[in-house]
Design a protein around this motif. Structure first.
Motif, PDB file in Angstrom:
ATOM      1  N   VAL A  30       0.845  -1.182   0.035  1.00 32.62           N
ATOM      2  CA  VAL A  30       0.066  -0.138   0.083  1.00 32.62           C
ATOM      3  C   VAL A  30       0.794   1.270  -0.057  1.00 32.62           C
ATOM      4  CG1 VAL A  30      -1.909  -1.051   1.133  1.00 32.62           C
ATOM      5  CG2 VAL A  30      -0.207  -0.051   2.648  1.00 32.62           C
ATOM      6  N   PRO A  31       0.370   2.220  -0.669  1.00 32.58           N
ATOM      7  CA  PRO A  31       1.196   3.632  -0.680  1.00 32.58           C
ATOM      8  C   PRO A  31       1.342   4.127   0.797  1.00 32.58           C
ATOM      9  CG  PRO A  31      -0.804   3.623  -1.996  1.00 32.58           C
ATOM     10  CD  PRO A  31      -0.737   2.471  -1.290  1.00 32.58           C
ATOM     11  N   GLY A  32       2.580   4.688   0.952  1.00 37.85           N
ATOM     12  CA  GLY A  32       3.088   5.300   2.396  1.00 37.85           C
ATOM     13  C   GLY A  32       4.199   4.557   2.559  1.00 37.85           C
ATOM     14  N   ASP A  33       5.243   5.449   3.172  1.00 38.07           N
ATOM     15  CA  ASP A  33       6.496   4.737   3.391  1.00 38.07           C
ATOM     16  C   ASP A  33       6.887   5.290   5.022  1.00 38.07           C
ATOM     17  OD1 ASP A  33       9.187   4.289   3.939  1.00 38.07           O
ATOM     18  OD2 ASP A  33       9.821   5.491   2.019  1.00 38.07           O
ATOM     19  N   PRO A  34       7.041   4.366   5.782  1.00 39.94           N
ATOM     20  CA  PRO A  34       7.359   4.543   7.168  1.00 39.94           C
ATOM     21  C   PRO A  34       8.725   5.413   7.385  1.00 39.94           C
ATOM     22  CG  PRO A  34       8.064   2.212   6.766  1.00 39.94           C
ATOM     23  CD  PRO A  34       7.341   3.012   5.575  1.00 39.94           C
ATOM     24  N   VAL A  35       9.525   5.665   6.404  1.00 38.03           N
ATOM     25  CA  VAL A  35      10.850   6.537   6.673  1.00 38.03           C
ATOM     26  C   VAL A  35      10.273   7.810   6.302  1.00 38.03           C
ATOM     27  CG1 VAL A  35      12.921   6.921   5.598  1.00 38.03           C
ATOM     28  CG2 VAL A  35      12.461   4.669   6.052  1.00 38.03           C
ATOM     29  N   GLU A  36       9.477   8.008   5.166  1.00 35.23           N
ATOM     30  CA  GLU A  36       8.909   9.383   4.875  1.00 35.23           C
ATOM     31  C   GLU A  36       7.951  10.045   6.133  1.00 35.23           C
ATOM     32  OE1 GLU A  36       9.466  10.924   2.134  1.00 35.23           O
ATOM     33  OE2 GLU A  36      10.418   9.346   0.986  1.00 35.23           O
ATOM     34  N   VAL A  37       7.141   9.127   6.708  1.00 31.41           N
ATOM     35  CA  VAL A  37       6.516   9.578   7.844  1.00 31.41           C
ATOM     36  C   VAL A  37       7.281   9.872   8.947  1.00 31.41           C
ATOM     37  CG1 VAL A  37       4.532   8.876   9.536  1.00 31.41           C
ATOM     38  CG2 VAL A  37       4.572   8.061   7.114  1.00 31.41           C
ATOM     39  N   MET A  38       8.624   9.276   9.201  1.00 28.25           N
ATOM     40  CA  MET A  38       9.203   9.545  10.399  1.00 28.25           C
ATOM     41  C   MET A  38      10.139  10.730  10.257  1.00 28.25           C
ATOM     42  SD  MET A  38      10.194   5.465  10.916  1.00 28.25           S
ATOM     43  CE  MET A  38      11.384   5.797  12.492  1.00 28.25           C
ATOM     44  N   LEU A  39      10.567  10.732   8.940  1.00 26.12           N
ATOM     45  CA  LEU A  39      11.535  11.787   8.742  1.00 26.12           C
ATOM     46  C   LEU A  39      10.905  13.157   8.288  1.00 26.12           C
ATOM     47  CD1 LEU A  39      14.828  10.068   7.400  1.00 26.12           C
ATOM     48  CD2 LEU A  39      14.281  11.078   9.570  1.00 26.12           C
ATOM     49  N   GLY A  40       9.751  12.986   7.853  1.00 27.10           N
ATOM     50  CA  GLY A  40       9.025  14.337   7.173  1.00 27.10           C
ATOM     51  C   GLY A  40       9.807  14.558   5.734  1.00 27.10           C
ATOM     52  N   GLU A  41       9.309  15.656   5.329  1.00 24.61           N
ATOM     53  CA  GLU A  41       9.835  15.830   3.792  1.00 24.61           C
ATOM     54  C   GLU A  41      11.101  16.696   3.666  1.00 24.61           C
ATOM     55  OE1 GLU A  41       5.635  16.484   1.665  1.00 24.61           O
ATOM     56  OE2 GLU A  41       5.962  17.352   3.568  1.00 24.61           O
ATOM     57  N   SER A  42      11.513  16.973   5.007  1.00 23.98           N
ATOM     58  CA  SER A  42      12.731  17.892   4.912  1.00 23.98           C
ATOM     59  C   SER A  42      14.138  16.985   4.922  1.00 23.98           C
ATOM     60  CB  SER A  42      12.789  18.864   6.063  1.00 23.98           C
ATOM     61  OG  SER A  42      12.847  18.027   7.294  1.00 23.98           O
ATOM     62  N   ALA A  43      13.940  15.714   5.153  1.00 25.31           N
ATOM     63  CA  ALA A  43      15.142  15.016   5.249  1.00 25.31           C
ATOM     64  C   ALA A  43      15.730  14.889   4.056  1.00 25.31           C
ATOM     65  CB  ALA A  43      14.789  13.665   5.807  1.00 25.31           C
ATOM     66  N   THR A  44      17.138  14.559   4.082  1.00 23.79           N
ATOM     67  CA  THR A  44      17.821  14.388   2.335  1.00 23.79           C
ATOM     68  C   THR A  44      17.857  12.958   2.300  1.00 23.79           C
ATOM     69  OG1 THR A  44      20.016  14.092   3.846  1.00 23.79           O
ATOM     70  CG2 THR A  44      19.582  16.284   3.458  1.00 23.79           C
ATOM     71  N   ALA A  45      18.190  12.723   0.977  1.00 17.61           N
ATOM     72  CA  ALA A  45      18.100  11.242   0.295  1.00 17.61           C
ATOM     73  C   ALA A  45      19.026  10.516   1.357  1.00 17.61           C
ATOM     74  CB  ALA A  45      18.546  11.223  -0.866  1.00 17.61           C
ATOM     75  N   ILE A  46      20.085  11.152   1.845  1.00 19.39           N
ATOM     76  CA  ILE A  46      21.347  10.359   2.576  1.00 19.39           C
ATOM     77  C   ILE A  46      20.527   9.879   4.012  1.00 19.39           C
ATOM     78  CG2 ILE A  46      23.575  10.608   3.868  1.00 19.39           C
ATOM     79  CD1 ILE A  46      24.353  12.590   1.684  1.00 19.39           C
TER      80      ILE A  46
END
Lengths: 306, 514
Positions: A30-46
């Motif tokens: 299903v769509p939705g990534d826990p890493v995105e949810v945890m880090l928000g959109e400001s996190a870098t790819a690293i």
């Protein structure tokens, strides 16, 4: 009989494994990534990759599933992705309230359903039957999200007898148990009525009457006992559902049960918590139903021979 | 006989399991010193996720962490940074010096485990945030810290890789003790800070206990998801305070109750309607303008928010130091219809748009109102509500035409890069609408190169004028913060960003504290 029990337990394991596997795959699809949810959109790819790596989410799905199964065998359920708390801690805080609510709801359901079902069956097509079945219909028809607040309004706000919600002392259990129990009682009482009516027309009941046995003895010892067989199956299914967590009731009453934990974990895409919750829910479902099957087999030899 | 014994064992076991389980999470069982009526209970709609300030990103965790930990910098009324536990001076464009300040009792801050907070703790905290292996969500906003030097116990220098006049505004991470940080202490569920509140216990996610250090007053933070139940608990005295996240009918209902008091404060949390600019329909500025003119925000604020909001024209209110004076898009149906007709739409040729939202009932209500209002300008809105994870995933991946969300706790104009710069497309930022404007990019970059806040403010104001014309967002409102509390609760105050700092001074009247 032993073969029957072994075959039931074997199928139970297959079902649990199947459920856990399907849920594992679905929650990752299903769509939705826990890493995105945890880090928000400001996190870098690293940062995202570092977190994904530290959580083991960068591994292929089959490896993640194997890791989960390996942990399970070693009684290591892992940690929540979000709170970092051990999942055993999260689950153990919720399992007690869930079991407690399940037992209390069953008790409420029994207390209401048995007298109601018997009363309706013994007074078929009379006022008592109509009254009991209307009550039952009402119980089935009112959804828990309405029943809960109605009970709160009446018993907590107007009468002040019980706390509105939360889990404190024994009194806090009564309203959620009533909410769940009345719905269950409605179904049970209809089943008891139907089953009892069928039994009351059997030849052996007529024989018992001809022998001059008392009405109470005929009903309690001969009729009700046999009428309980289909009811046991229903109770088994309902116990499974209650242990799975009555989400709506838990939310209305802020009851810290498994259902709420599961929903929250799904919303946050907290994969390990979802997996363990589903494992517990499916296990409780399967165990209760397997036990029901076994008990059924014990009570009715025709089933285990079939 | 055996059956009877088994039956009795079952009955006894059944009841004893009920009573045994029941006290497990009792409000009183874990703390013998406080009876329930001594605890001040604060109702939350969601539970904090983590009490680790290096990892927390959700609003509730942030607000609770503000009580447990202290920060180098706070924000003043105009949203400019003001001293927290440190004051600072800019040595040069890339070098800031921070000095620990004494509190009102002329003492330096001290952690809850009695150790003095020093600059070594500050250095350790910020180095931990910058540590790639820790994957702190706050690392990106601080990655231009080149070096941190401790001069003495009370003085610390931050060196930056590029000039940044906003830099102090980013130093808002709660400070944790160095030695615990290095030993891998689980701050997420056993926090040790130096704030006014000390961690007491956390029986389960939805029930957290903190103790105020000054008077040992115990506070319970209780999650009650259902707003109706939260309201009823407040009325029954099972909660002492609740704040925000109430539907307007509940607000009106509570205001009518004399046994309750309430406080409101203009808020700064910004709600907006977002568009996908890469979509061939919503990518048309004429359409976005038509929608802006078709929305009756006054009615929405009156009926859907119970007048507990004020209209917004941009990210920041005018009184913000970087806020701009913008001409509001007020309801003008004639103009909206005309714009739609320019695009070729009429009552015979209607436009279909998809509006995505979360499953939150308030969000769905707002979506329904917008759907209804847009009917008048030949737009049929198809509302699709999803659970948060799916909704958020769709928004970030650009699978939407319209959506609505709220930005919470925005203090600094660096948000413009994060939200509107073409380099900030998800996952590298929050440019969810895929705005790609050279002019906007240039203005953002130009503002960032100015070393004085006043000059930055001028450019950000120009930028906001441009955005107001481009309309990647239609601004909706700033929601007010409203708190209801019981009559015996004293000295609570509500802040503009909805934090819980008012609890630092709150007292219960019956305790004889005034």
């Amino acid at each position: 009989m032993l073969n029957y029990i072994i075959s039931r337990i074997f199928s139970a394991f297959i079902v649990i494994f199947g459920v856990v596997f399907i849920v594992f795959m679905l929650i990752h699809m299903v769509p939705g990534d826990p890493v995105e949810v945890m880090l928000g959109e400001s996190a870098t790819a690293i940062d995202r990759e570092a977190l994904r790596h530290s959580l083991g989410l960068d591994k292929p799905l089959w490896q993640q599933f194997a890791h989960f199964l390996h942990g399970l065998i070693n009684f290591d359920l892992g940690h929540s992705l979000h709170s970092k708390k051990p999942i055993t801690e999260l689950i153990s805080a919720r399992i007690g309230p869930t079991v407690e609510l399940t037992l209390a709801s069953l008790l409420v359901a029994f207390i209401i359903a048995f007298p109601l079902g018997v009363l309706a069956a013994l007074n078929k097509d009379k006022f008592a039957d109509a009254g009991a079945m209307s009550f039952s219909l009402l119980g089935v028809s009112i959804p828990n999200f309405l029943m809960g607040p109605l009970l709160i309004l009446f018993f907590s706000v107007f009468l002040g007898w019980f706390p509105v919600s939360g889990k404190s002392d024994f009194s806090s259990l009564i309203l959620p148990a009533l909410t769940l129990g009345t719905a269950l009682a409605a179904v049970l009482s209809r089943m008891i009525r139907a089953s009892l009516l069928e039994i009351l027309n059997e030849d052996y009941i007529r024989t018992a009457k001809a022998k001059g046995l008392s009405r109470t003895r005929i009903i309690v010892i001969h009729a009700l006992r046999n009428a309980l067989l289909p009811v046991i199956t229903l109770i088994g299914l309902q116990i499974g559902a209650l242990l799975a967590g009555a989400v709506i009731t838990e939310i209305v009453f802020s009851w810290p049960g498994l259902g709420q934990l599961t929903i929250e974990a799904i919303q946050k895409r907290d994969y390990p918590v979802v997996q363990v919750c589903i494992l517990l829910i499916s296990t409780s479902y399967v165990v209760v139903n397997t036990l029901t099957d076994i008990v059924y087999g014990l009570l009715d030899p025709r089933i285990r021979l079939a | 006989m055996i059956k009877r014994i088994l039956f009795n064992v079952f009955v006894i076991g059944f009841f004893s399991s009920l009573s045994a389980c029941t006290d497990e999470h009792s409000n009183t069982s874990r703390d013998g010193h406080f009876k329930p009526d001594k605890i001040i209970r604060f109702g939350l709609n969601t539970a904090p996720v983590t009490l680790d300030p290096l990892q927390a990103t959700d609003a509730v965790s942030g607000r609770i962490n503000r009580l447990i930990y202290q920060r180098l910098v706070e924000f003043g009324a105009d949203n400019k940074p003001v001293p927290g536990i440190t004051r600072w001076q800019q040595i040069n464009a890339q070098h800031y010096r921070f000095t620990l300040v004494k509190d009102s009792l002329s003492e330096f801050p001290r952690f809850h485990h009695k150790k003095l907070l020093t600059t070594h703790d500050i250095k350790a905290t910020y180095e931990a945030v910058l540590d790639k292996n820790r994957a702190s969500p706050h690392r990106n906003s601080l990655k231009h810290i080149e070096r941190i030097d401790v001069l003495d116990e009370h003085t610390i220098d931050f060196y930056l890789s590029r000039p940044d006049p906003l830099f102090p505004a980013f130093l808002v991470i709660g400070i944790v003790p160095e030695e615990l940080l290095r030993s891998g202490h689980p701050f997420n569920n056993k926090p040790v800070g130096s704030g006014v509140f000390e961690f007491s216990h956390w029986p389960f996610d939805g029930q957290l206990f903190l103790r105020r250090q000054s008077d040992q007053q115990l506070f319970e933070f209780l999650k009650v998801t259902n707003p109706t139940v939260r309201v009823l608990k407040l009325m029954r005295g099972e909660l002492d305070l609740i704040q925000n996240n109430l539907p307007p009918e509940h607000i009106a209902f509570l205001k009518d109750h004399d046994e309750l008091k309430f406080l409101t404060q203009s808020g700064s949390n910004y709600s907006y309607l977002g568009f996908n600019l890469s979509d061939e329909v919503t990518g048309q500025v004429t359409l976005r303008k038509a929608i802006a003119y078709a929305l009756d925000r006054d009615k929405m604020i009156q009926y859907a928010l119970g007048n507990a909001a004020r209209k917004a024209n941009g990210f920041f209110p005018e009184q913000h130091w970087a806020g701009a004076q913008l001409v509001s898009y007020n309801l003008n149906l004639k103009k909206a219809v005309k714009l739609m007709q320019q695009l070729g739409y009429s009552k015979h040729k209607r436009l279909q748009l998809t509006y995505k939202t979360s499953s939150d009932p308030f969000r769905i209500r707002i979506a329904t109102i917008i759907q209804s209002q847009l009917k008048a300008i030949f737009i049929d809105v198809d509302i699709r509500s999803y659970d948060w994870g799916t909704f958020y995933g769709d928004i970030k991946s650009g699978q939407f035409q319209l959506y609505s969300l709220t930005w919470v706790g925005i203090n600094t104009p660096d948000i413009f890069r994060y939200v509107f710069h073409s380099d900030s497309l998800p996952p590298s930022g929050a440019n969810r609408g895929r705005l790609n404007s050279l002019k906007i990019d240039q203005l953002i970059e130009k503002a960032e190169q100015k070393y004085e806040l006043r000059k930055q403010a001028e450019i950000y104001q120009e930028l906001q004028q441009q955005l107001h014309q481009l309309l990647p967002y239609v601004s909706l409102w700033y929601e007010d913060n409203i708190a209801f509390f019981r009559e015996d609760i004293q000295f609570y105050r509500v802040s503009s960003d909805g934090n819980y700092d008012g609890l630092k001074n709150v007292h219960r009247l019956s305790q004889g504290s005034i």
